[in-house]
Design a protein around this motif. Sequence first.
Motif, PDB file in Angstrom:
ATOM      1  N   GLY A  30       0.819  -1.216   0.000  1.00 60.27           N
ATOM      2  CA  GLY A  30       0.000   0.000   0.000  1.00 60.27           C
ATOM      3  C   GLY A  30       0.846   1.255   0.000  1.00 60.27           C
ATOM      4  N   LEU A  31       1.950   1.206   0.747  1.00 61.62           N
ATOM      5  CA  LEU A  31       2.855   2.348   0.809  1.00 61.62           C
ATOM      6  C   LEU A  31       3.478   2.613  -0.559  1.00 61.62           C
ATOM      7  CD1 LEU A  31       4.260   4.460   2.590  1.00 61.62           C
ATOM      8  CD2 LEU A  31       6.008   2.736   3.118  1.00 61.62           C
ATOM      9  N   TYR A  32       3.756   1.545  -1.294  1.00 59.20           N
ATOM     10  CA  TYR A  32       4.316   1.689  -2.646  1.00 59.20           C
ATOM     11  C   TYR A  32       3.376   2.495  -3.549  1.00 59.20           C
ATOM     12  CZ  TYR A  32       4.937   0.386  -7.542  1.00 59.20           C
ATOM     13  OH  TYR A  32       5.045   0.421  -8.913  1.00 59.20           O
ATOM     14  N   LYS A  68      10.376  -1.251  -9.609  1.00 56.42           N
ATOM     15  CA  LYS A  68      10.940  -2.299  -8.745  1.00 56.42           C
ATOM     16  C   LYS A  68      11.697  -1.667  -7.570  1.00 56.42           C
ATOM     17  CE  LYS A  68      11.554  -6.029 -12.134  1.00 56.42           C
ATOM     18  NZ  LYS A  68      12.561  -6.879 -12.828  1.00 56.42           N
ATOM     19  N   PHE A  69      12.384  -0.555  -7.848  1.00 59.72           N
ATOM     20  CA  PHE A  69      13.120   0.122  -6.794  1.00 59.72           C
ATOM     21  C   PHE A  69      12.179   0.635  -5.713  1.00 59.72           C
ATOM     22  CE2 PHE A  69      14.089   4.452  -5.261  1.00 59.72           C
ATOM     23  CZ  PHE A  69      15.049   4.114  -4.317  1.00 59.72           C
ATOM     24  N   TYR A  70      11.078   1.274  -6.101  1.00 60.29           N
ATOM     25  CA  TYR A  70      10.152   1.814  -5.104  1.00 60.29           C
ATOM     26  C   TYR A  70       9.515   0.709  -4.263  1.00 60.29           C
ATOM     27  CZ  TYR A  70      10.447   6.737  -6.275  1.00 60.29           C
ATOM     28  OH  TYR A  70      10.908   8.025  -6.422  1.00 60.29           O
ATOM     29  N   CYS A  74      10.100   0.632  -0.160  1.00 56.99           N
ATOM     30  CA  CYS A  74       9.030   0.531   0.841  1.00 56.99           C
ATOM     31  C   CYS A  74       9.264  -0.651   1.772  1.00 56.99           C
ATOM     32  CB  CYS A  74       7.678   0.415   0.146  1.00 56.99           C
ATOM     33  SG  CYS A  74       7.198   1.901  -0.758  1.00 56.99           S
ATOM     34  N   ASP A  75       9.695  -1.772   1.212  1.00 55.59           N
ATOM     35  CA  ASP A  75      10.033  -2.931   2.048  1.00 55.59           C
ATOM     36  C   ASP A  75      11.120  -2.551   3.046  1.00 55.59           C
ATOM     37  OD1 ASP A  75       8.242  -4.498   0.709  1.00 55.59           O
ATOM     38  OD2 ASP A  75       9.727  -5.782  -0.260  1.00 55.59           O
ATOM     39  N   MET A  76      12.129  -1.849   2.547  1.00 53.65           N
ATOM     40  CA  MET A  76      13.275  -1.514   3.386  1.00 53.65           C
ATOM     41  C   MET A  76      12.900  -0.535   4.497  1.00 53.65           C
ATOM     42  SD  MET A  76      17.024  -0.322   2.111  1.00 53.65           S
ATOM     43  CE  MET A  76      16.396   1.299   1.635  1.00 53.65           C
ATOM     44  N   PHE A  77      12.044   0.437   4.206  1.00 52.92           N
ATOM     45  CA  PHE A  77      11.577   1.366   5.226  1.00 52.92           C
ATOM     46  C   PHE A  77      10.947   0.605   6.393  1.00 52.92           C
ATOM     47  CE2 PHE A  77      10.860   5.251   2.251  1.00 52.92           C
ATOM     48  CZ  PHE A  77      12.172   5.649   2.454  1.00 52.92           C
ATOM     49  N   LEU A  78      10.089  -0.351   6.064  1.00 52.11           N
ATOM     50  CA  LEU A  78       9.385  -1.099   7.101  1.00 52.11           C
ATOM     51  C   LEU A  78      10.301  -2.110   7.789  1.00 52.11           C
ATOM     52  CD1 LEU A  78       5.925  -1.553   5.348  1.00 52.11           C
ATOM     53  CD2 LEU A  78       6.583   0.095   7.082  1.00 52.11           C
ATOM     54  N   GLU A  79      11.255  -2.645   7.057  1.00 55.80           N
ATOM     55  CA  GLU A  79      12.236  -3.545   7.680  1.00 55.80           C
ATOM     56  C   GLU A  79      13.110  -2.790   8.685  1.00 55.80           C
ATOM     57  OE1 GLU A  79      12.566  -6.518   3.806  1.00 55.80           O
ATOM     58  OE2 GLU A  79      14.203  -5.127   4.268  1.00 55.80           O
ATOM     59  N   MET A  80      13.379  -1.526   8.408  1.00 56.08           N
ATOM     60  CA  MET A  80      14.120  -0.698   9.361  1.00 56.08           C
ATOM     61  C   MET A  80      13.343  -0.593  10.671  1.00 56.08           C
ATOM     62  SD  MET A  80      15.525   2.470   7.033  1.00 56.08           S
ATOM     63  CE  MET A  80      16.706   2.229   5.702  1.00 56.08           C
ATOM     64  N   ALA A 274      21.579  -6.088 -10.621  1.00 56.96           N
ATOM     65  CA  ALA A 274      20.194  -5.874 -10.170  1.00 56.96           C
ATOM     66  C   ALA A 274      20.066  -4.423  -9.694  1.00 56.96           C
ATOM     67  CB  ALA A 274      19.826  -6.847  -9.052  1.00 56.96           C
ATOM     68  N   PRO A 275      19.886  -3.478 -10.606  1.00 55.89           N
ATOM     69  CA  PRO A 275      19.881  -2.048 -10.260  1.00 55.89           C
ATOM     70  C   PRO A 275      18.741  -1.622  -9.336  1.00 55.89           C
ATOM     71  CG  PRO A 275      19.183  -2.384 -12.541  1.00 55.89           C
ATOM     72  CD  PRO A 275      19.712  -3.696 -12.056  1.00 55.89           C
ATOM     73  N   GLU A 276      17.667  -2.396  -9.292  1.00 59.36           N
ATOM     74  CA  GLU A 276      16.504  -1.990  -8.492  1.00 59.36           C
ATOM     75  C   GLU A 276      16.777  -1.964  -6.991  1.00 59.36           C
ATOM     76  OE1 GLU A 276      15.759  -6.425  -9.564  1.00 59.36           O
ATOM     77  OE2 GLU A 276      16.721  -4.646 -10.417  1.00 59.36           O
ATOM     78  N   PHE A 277      17.880  -2.583  -6.546  1.00 59.39           N
ATOM     79  CA  PHE A 277      18.163  -2.641  -5.118  1.00 59.39           C
ATOM     80  C   PHE A 277      19.148  -1.577  -4.649  1.00 59.39           C
ATOM     81  CE2 PHE A 277      17.201  -7.309  -5.962  1.00 59.39           C
ATOM     82  CZ  PHE A 277      15.853  -7.143  -5.657  1.00 59.39           C
ATOM     83  N   TYR A 278      19.519  -0.653  -5.557  1.00 58.38           N
ATOM     84  CA  TYR A 278      20.403   0.443  -5.149  1.00 58.38           C
ATOM     85  C   TYR A 278      19.553   1.619  -4.658  1.00 58.38           C
ATOM     86  CZ  TYR A 278      24.363   3.624  -5.014  1.00 58.38           C
ATOM     87  OH  TYR A 278      25.324   4.508  -4.588  1.00 58.38           O
TER      88      TYR A 278
END
Length: 289
Positions: A30-32, A68-70, A74-80, A274-278
């Motif tokens: 949803g955040l995405y 893919k990056f966004y 969003c996953d990373m924000f919540l994992e933090m 895999a550029p989407e993870f930068y």
Amino acid sequence: MPFLVYILVYPFLWLISILPFRILYLISDGLYVVLYYIVGYRKKVVISNLRTVFPNKTEEERNLITKKFYKHLCDMFLEMAKTMSISKKELQKRFNITNPEELQRLESLNKSIILIFGHYASWEWSIEVQNHINYKGFGVYKKLANPYFDKLVRDIRSKFKTTLISTKETIHAINQNEAQGVKSIIGFLSDQSPKLSKEVYWGHFMGIKVPCFTGAERLAKKLDLTTAYLKVTKIKRGYYEGEIITLAENSKDYKDYELTDLFLREVEKQIENAPEFYFWTHKRWKHRA
């Protein structure tokens, strides 16, 4: 005001942190939608960076990377946020060090270790490295403007035996440990853009000449520490692997900026793959030669 912001935001962060991962990633979906389609959070910066770095890719290819990056962002924000309450066992399951024997080999050299890595995949969960080495762990970071959130971040890291030190504290802390015979592993995020000065080193990153951080290299060479790269790979949603790649056992033997260039080449290989993870929201290429 900083305290008011803290007491308003902290309960929300804590609630996020105790949610099961399956719920966490539903929220991320949803955040995405909000960040990408409605708010457009730093989308102009992301698009500009991708055009600069990948001029030969089509607009369609760059748009796919952007989406893919966004999703990853969003996953990373919540994992933090999840790091606030995640257990040691859960963290080990989700961030696997693939070659802990290399850490143990470096430890046997009886030299402190500079561990360099980039804003790629999950740098927050790299604190798992500390569970595979007896050395005292430090993470070099930039202090947060809000002192209450700054203390929160420090407390979270200390739970996993890592002490955060600001860039200004780094040399003193490491020199003090070395004088006392205490060996350390010091983590540096070194891929972003430094402030411009006459002494700044201009190196090539993704084919473009840009100013580069050299603090990790300078410290490694000055004290003749071991230098290694932490290669973090996203395996699937919520799961990462970290590989220790030794760049130099005797850093003082390397020419100036050679270790910095070796580090940048490692980051480049991951971006190409895999550029989407930068971390594309940072203005990494705002200064160019």
